[in-house]
Design a protein around this motif. Structure first.
Motif, PDB file in Angstrom:
ATOM      1  N   TYR A   1       0.840  -1.207   0.000  1.00  0.00           N
ATOM      2  CA  TYR A   1       0.000   0.000   0.000  1.00  0.00           C
ATOM      3  C   TYR A   1       0.870   1.250   0.000  1.00  0.00           C
ATOM      4  O   TYR A   1       0.603   2.208  -0.706  1.00  0.00           O
ATOM      5  CB  TYR A   1      -0.863   0.062   1.264  1.00  0.00           C
ATOM      6  N   ARG A   2       1.892   1.251   0.850  1.00  0.00           N
ATOM      7  CA  ARG A   2       2.724   2.442   1.031  1.00  0.00           C
ATOM      8  C   ARG A   2       3.339   2.876  -0.285  1.00  0.00           C
ATOM      9  O   ARG A   2       3.381   4.049  -0.626  1.00  0.00           O
ATOM     10  CB  ARG A   2       3.834   2.126   2.045  1.00  0.00           C
TER      11      ARG A   2
ATOM     12  N   GLU B   1       0.569   4.338  -2.560  1.00  0.00           N
ATOM     13  CA  GLU B   1       0.036   5.639  -2.139  1.00  0.00           C
ATOM     14  C   GLU B   1       1.058   6.762  -2.304  1.00  0.00           C
ATOM     15  O   GLU B   1       0.688   7.931  -2.367  1.00  0.00           O
ATOM     16  CB  GLU B   1      -0.520   5.597  -0.714  1.00  0.00           C
ATOM     17  N   ARG B   2       2.348   6.412  -2.386  1.00  0.00           N
ATOM     18  CA  ARG B   2       3.376   7.447  -2.570  1.00  0.00           C
ATOM     19  C   ARG B   2       3.769   7.630  -4.026  1.00  0.00           C
ATOM     20  O   ARG B   2       4.656   8.431  -4.327  1.00  0.00           O
ATOM     21  CB  ARG B   2       4.629   7.055  -1.787  1.00  0.00           C
TER      22      ARG B   2
ATOM     23  N   ALA C   1      -0.957   8.902  -8.342  1.00  0.00           N
ATOM     24  CA  ALA C   1      -1.745  10.007  -7.782  1.00  0.00           C
ATOM     25  C   ALA C   1      -2.285  10.904  -8.891  1.00  0.00           C
ATOM     26  O   ALA C   1      -3.409  11.404  -8.814  1.00  0.00           O
ATOM     27  CB  ALA C   1      -0.898  10.811  -6.802  1.00  0.00           C
TER      28      ALA C   1
ATOM     29  N   ARG D   1      -0.173  -0.177   6.554  1.00  0.00           N
ATOM     30  CA  ARG D   1       0.089   0.075   5.139  1.00  0.00           C
ATOM     31  C   ARG D   1       1.567  -0.098   4.786  1.00  0.00           C
ATOM     32  O   ARG D   1       1.917  -0.224   3.621  1.00  0.00           O
ATOM     33  CB  ARG D   1      -0.406   1.470   4.742  1.00  0.00           C
TER      34      ARG D   1
ATOM     35  N   LEU E   1      -6.716   4.521  -0.566  1.00  0.00           N
ATOM     36  CA  LEU E   1      -5.689   3.882   0.272  1.00  0.00           C
ATOM     37  C   LEU E   1      -5.502   4.618   1.589  1.00  0.00           C
ATOM     38  O   LEU E   1      -5.183   4.008   2.612  1.00  0.00           O
ATOM     39  CB  LEU E   1      -4.352   3.805  -0.477  1.00  0.00           C
ATOM     40  N   ALA E   2      -5.729   5.943   1.569  1.00  0.00           N
ATOM     41  CA  ALA E   2      -5.595   6.706   2.805  1.00  0.00           C
ATOM     42  C   ALA E   2      -6.600   6.235   3.851  1.00  0.00           C
ATOM     43  O   ALA E   2      -6.427   6.471   5.049  1.00  0.00           O
ATOM     44  CB  ALA E   2      -5.774   8.204   2.523  1.00  0.00           C
TER      45      ALA E   2
ATOM     46  N   VAL F   1      -5.176   6.375  -4.604  1.00  0.00           N
ATOM     47  CA  VAL F   1      -4.469   7.008  -3.494  1.00  0.00           C
ATOM     48  C   VAL F   1      -5.471   7.532  -2.465  1.00  0.00           C
ATOM     49  O   VAL F   1      -5.276   7.411  -1.251  1.00  0.00           O
ATOM     50  CB  VAL F   1      -3.563   8.135  -4.033  1.00  0.00           C
ATOM     51  N   GLU F   2      -6.575   8.099  -2.967  1.00  0.00           N
ATOM     52  CA  GLU F   2      -7.603   8.634  -2.067  1.00  0.00           C
ATOM     53  C   GLU F   2      -8.174   7.512  -1.188  1.00  0.00           C
ATOM     54  O   GLU F   2      -8.370   7.688   0.018  1.00  0.00           O
ATOM     55  CB  GLU F   2      -8.722   9.264  -2.918  1.00  0.00           C
TER      56      GLU F   2
END
Ligand SMILES: Cc1cc2nc3c(=O)[nH]c(=O)nc-3n(C[C@H](O)[C@H](O)[C@H](O)COP(=O)(O)OP(=O)(O)OC[C@H]3O[C@@H](n4cnc5c(N)ncnc54)[C@H](O)[C@@H]3O)c2cc1C
Ligand code: FES
Ligand code: FES
Lengths: 289, 152
Positions: A79-80, A83-84, A89, A108, A99-100, A96-97
């Motif tokens: 996940y990390r 999302e980065r 993004a 994560r 996963l937060a 990304v939205e």
């Protein structure tokens, strides 16, 4: 010690991992991020005889776009990492939205997209997002593979079409055409908790300003991630405005089968679904350039 | 099986069963009892350590999986015996702990968080702490401690 004893295998190639699963079948489980499997083993709800640890299989850890904009994510992409990823993004912001909202930062760090989808928790955000993105999954077994649509993958709570010797190897997300807008919204008791209700919405504004394409999917809304095809179809050809969104939201509420939990009754979940579908659609429309 | 794990920069070699959790390796095999264990299913956050610099639950990984990775625990934070680092000092000054059970996990979570975002606002701090439970402080004093560090 909390977990029962097991034989630990940590192959470094995909072929070796598949061969191990083929050899041990039901007695073996793949170990991905371990954020669902290890708790189950600590409770001894799960007592696999063999763990096929995928953490050293570098060939499953990728997240990249093809030239045509198709996004391919390996099962062991954490996940990390996703999302980065700045390209994700920019091009598939709903990932990304959402996963937060998936668990906490500490979860994560290790949790993977492949482990999440294989686990098939109907309360999980990612399966619903996959339906809304019209994703496909590449399933591999020793000496073979097949590609299934996300819509055909989930069978019930913690149940998928994965056969005993199969692995979810890759997630394939088609490019979002221009004019698309996406949104993911959920209501949970605290950030990181499983959603009482969550909504993923993808829509496309056509050249005439009207809705040309729409896909709505919900989590914590039934035994699997729940698509809302009638609500989605009702938007096609309509103006992207409060009136059409309210109609879609009312339809979506009739397409789900929330099961209730200690936190939320099915009635409350339906109420949340109606509110969130309306909000997610207007947010997606705002974002649809 | 014989494994070597690096914790706070030091290599430890032990003979362990694959089912040994990393949290139990830290506490029982090498005596680093600063890492606490509450729920052992990923919910409470007391066992949070850094795994290659990222916060992770040590109760949700097997020790054998940590070979080849850098593990950091609360024991590695202080600059020397009898000394506290700025985050630890802020916890003391702001009364960010009572019984201290959650504190090692809070500190490790916040160490990673502040490295990425050195000047967070209160809402960001509360979000960063969503995966760490505290039954004593009501969280306010912990948030205050982090705000002190963020303002420094
Ligand atoms: C405190 C806490 C809060 C959480 N909150 C949320 C939340 O809000 N939303 C959410 O979605 N999730 C949540 N989770 C679950 C988390 O997202 C898990 O990471 C995820 O469900 C499983 O992914 P994993 O990589 O850890 O898989 P694992 O736990 O390693 O595996 C899960 C299952 O999938 C199988 N498997 C793994 N990889 C494959 C593969 N490639 N092919 C076939 N089978 C495979 C395993 O054998 C196992 O049965 C939470 C977890 C914790 C501990
Ligand atoms: S002991 Fe690991 S999260 Fe509670
Ligand atoms: S200080 Fe006691 S649990 Fe947090």
């Amino acid at each position: 010690m909390k977990p029962g004893p097991f034989e630990w295998q940590a192959p470094d190639s995909l072929e070796a991992a598949l061969a191990l699963k083929a050899r041990h079948g039901e007695a073996a489980r793949f170990l991905a991020g371990g954020q669902s499997l290890v708790p189950a083993m600590n409770f001894r709800v799960a007592q696999p005889a063999v763990l096929v640890d995928l953490n050293r299989v570098a060939a499953l850890d990728f997240c990249q776009f093809d030239a045509d904009g198709t996004l391919r994510i390996g099962a062991m992409a954490r996940y990390r990492r996703i999302e980065r990823d700045a390209a994700v993004a920019a091009r598939v912001p709903i990932l990304v939205e959402a996963l937060a909202e998936v668990a906490h930062p500490q979860i994560r760090t290790r949790g993977t997209l492949g482990g999440n989808l294989s686990h098939a928790d109907p309360a999980s955000e990612m399966p619903a997002v996959m339906l809304a993105l019209d994703a496909r999954f590449r399933l591999r077994r020793a000496g073979g593979e097949r590609v299934v649509a996300a819509a055909d993958f989930f069978l019930g709570p913690l149940a998928t079409v994965l056969a005993e010797d199969e692995m979810l190897a890759e997630v394939i997300i088609p490019p979002l055409p221009s004019g698309s807008g996406t949104a993911f919204l959920e209501v949970a008791r605290r950030r990181g908790d499983y959603a009482m209700m969550g909504v993923a919405a993808v829509l496309r504004r056509g050249p005439d300003g009207r809705c040309a394409e729409a896909r709505i999917a919900l989590c914590s809304a039934g035994p699997t991630p729940m698509a809302a095809p009638r609500a989605s179809e009702a938007l096609i050809g309509r103006g992207l405005n409060a009136e059409s969104f309210a109609e879609a939201a009312a339809l979506a509420v009739t397409e789900i089968a929330p099961m209730g939990s200690v936190q939320a009754s099915p009635t409350y979940q339906r109420h949340l679904a109606g509110v969130l579908v309306g909000r997610a659609l207007s947010l997606a429309a705002e974002r649809a350039a | 099986m014989k494994i070597t794990i690096r914790v706070n920069g030091v290599g430890y070699t032990r003979d362990v069963e694959p089912r040994l959790l990393l949290s139990d390796f830290l506490r029982h095999e090498i005596g680093l009892t600063g890492t606490h264990v509450g729920c052992e299913h990923g919910v409470c956050g007391a066992c949070t350590i850094l795994w290659d610099g990222e916060p992770a639950r040590s109760c949700l990984a097997f020790a054998v999986q940590a070979e080849g990775h850098e593990i950091s625990t609360v024991e590695g934070l202080a600059p020397g015996p009898g000394k506290l680092n700025p985050l630890q000092q802020a916890f003391q000054d702001a009364h960010g702990l009572q019984c201290g059970y959650c504190t090692p996990g809070m500190l490790m979570t916040l160490t990673a968080f502040l490295a990425e975002n050195p000047h967070p606002d209160e809402a960001q701090i509360r979000e960063a702490l969503s995966g760490n439970l505290c039954r004593c402080t009501g969280y306010q004093h912990i948030v205050d401690a982090v705000l002190r560090v963020a303002a420094a």
